[in-house]
Design an enzyme around this catalytic site. Sequence first.
Site, PDB file in Angstrom:
ATOM      1  N   SER A 252       0.840  -1.190   0.000  1.00 14.56           N
ATOM      2  CA  SER A 252       0.000   0.000   0.000  1.00 14.56           C
ATOM      3  C   SER A 252       0.881   1.247   0.000  1.00 14.56           C
ATOM      4  CB  SER A 252      -0.961  -0.035   1.194  1.00 14.56           C
ATOM      5  OG  SER A 252      -1.968   0.942   1.066  1.00 14.56           O
TER       6      SER A 252
ATOM      7  N   GLU B 217      -1.813  -2.658  -7.981  1.00 14.78           N
ATOM      8  CA  GLU B 217      -3.003  -3.042  -7.215  1.00 14.78           C
ATOM      9  C   GLU B 217      -3.625  -1.790  -6.632  1.00 14.78           C
ATOM     10  OE1 GLU B 217      -3.488  -2.909  -3.694  1.00 14.78           O
ATOM     11  OE2 GLU B 217      -1.546  -1.980  -3.299  1.00 14.78           O
TER      12      GLU B 217
ATOM     13  N   HIS C 281      -4.792  -5.506  -1.573  1.00 17.70           N
ATOM     14  CA  HIS C 281      -5.348  -5.334  -0.230  1.00 17.70           C
ATOM     15  C   HIS C 281      -6.273  -6.516   0.085  1.00 17.70           C
ATOM     16  CE1 HIS C 281      -3.756  -1.310  -0.764  1.00 17.70           C
ATOM     17  NE2 HIS C 281      -4.106  -0.981   0.465  1.00 17.70           N
TER      18      HIS C 281
END
Length: 342
Positions: free
Chosen positions: A145, A242, A312
């Site tokens: 992230s 992502e 995630h």
Amino acid sequence: MPGAYSRRQFGNALAAVLGAGALPATAAPVGRENMRLIKPARLREGDLVGLIAPGGHTNDAALAQAVSNIESLGLRVRLGENINYVYGNYGGTVEQRIADLHAMFLDPEIKAVWAVRGGSGCISLLEHIDYRLIRAHPKVLIGYSDITCLHLALLKKAGLVTFHGPVGSSTFSEYSVAQMRSVLMTPQDSYTIAMCVDNPPPRTVHGGVATGRLIGGNLSLVSALAGTPYAADFKDCILYLEEVNEEPYRIDRMMTQLQLSQGYRNAAAVVLGIFENCEGADGESALSLDDTVDQHLLPLTRPAVAGYSFGHIRNQFTIPVGLRAKLDTRQQTLTLLESAII
């Protein structure tokens, strides 16, 4: 021993980092990019791991979860000096977060640096990191992230292989733990990663086999770094992306930014992970997530896939950033072509 620190040397260096709360005047780059990659030492049971919050702030529950997770791998944990600080949305001021990052890399007892969470704020650290220090003391750095910023910067400015994988407070699964152990604790000349059968099935847009270095991370951060000295270089790489909690129109905007800044055609392949909660709201007139990403993938003439087991999500594999790999869309595998650790 070259590179080793005595206790007095470590204390002096640590004091320099922590003292007065001051940032380095400028970051200390190694002087050239695309330098020889440095791989960190493997993790062994009993090793000490430094837990830090380089992005968003944390809390007692997340810290307890992270410590439990890391200890379940047979590792020990030391908390960053400033890990409990809160500064707005961040895990302390830039000075405090930089101090913890540098201190963990300087400490000879620490064998890995693990982010307790992502969140936001890592991008503010990049111009203040001492990249010479990091390169001189290579260690495992793991997270995903917002940690994407650190992965890309440390690869480009320090030549360090780092690891896009679960943060400390993630919900570990049997699949994610097996992948972490294989990549971080067991040196292998070749290791094939198969997708998790418990995740939604992957989708192939363009089939084929491609090789290249792994580069990428969270789409928001990869796009935010475009045009900066820390931007990901797609050329001849396997680009992986992502995202989470973004509307399709925002996905389109970020992917367009990357297309305009570098162009997906310059990558050896494009691999999208699982974009969790990224479909448009019910009842709104909007392209679906698949239609949105296909606008960028369909024009390509190289392998392109979506829905691979990272992002995630609970069942995610660990990606060594900068390592050579081979994508096989027919087998739906990603094979690491060298060990990520020494």
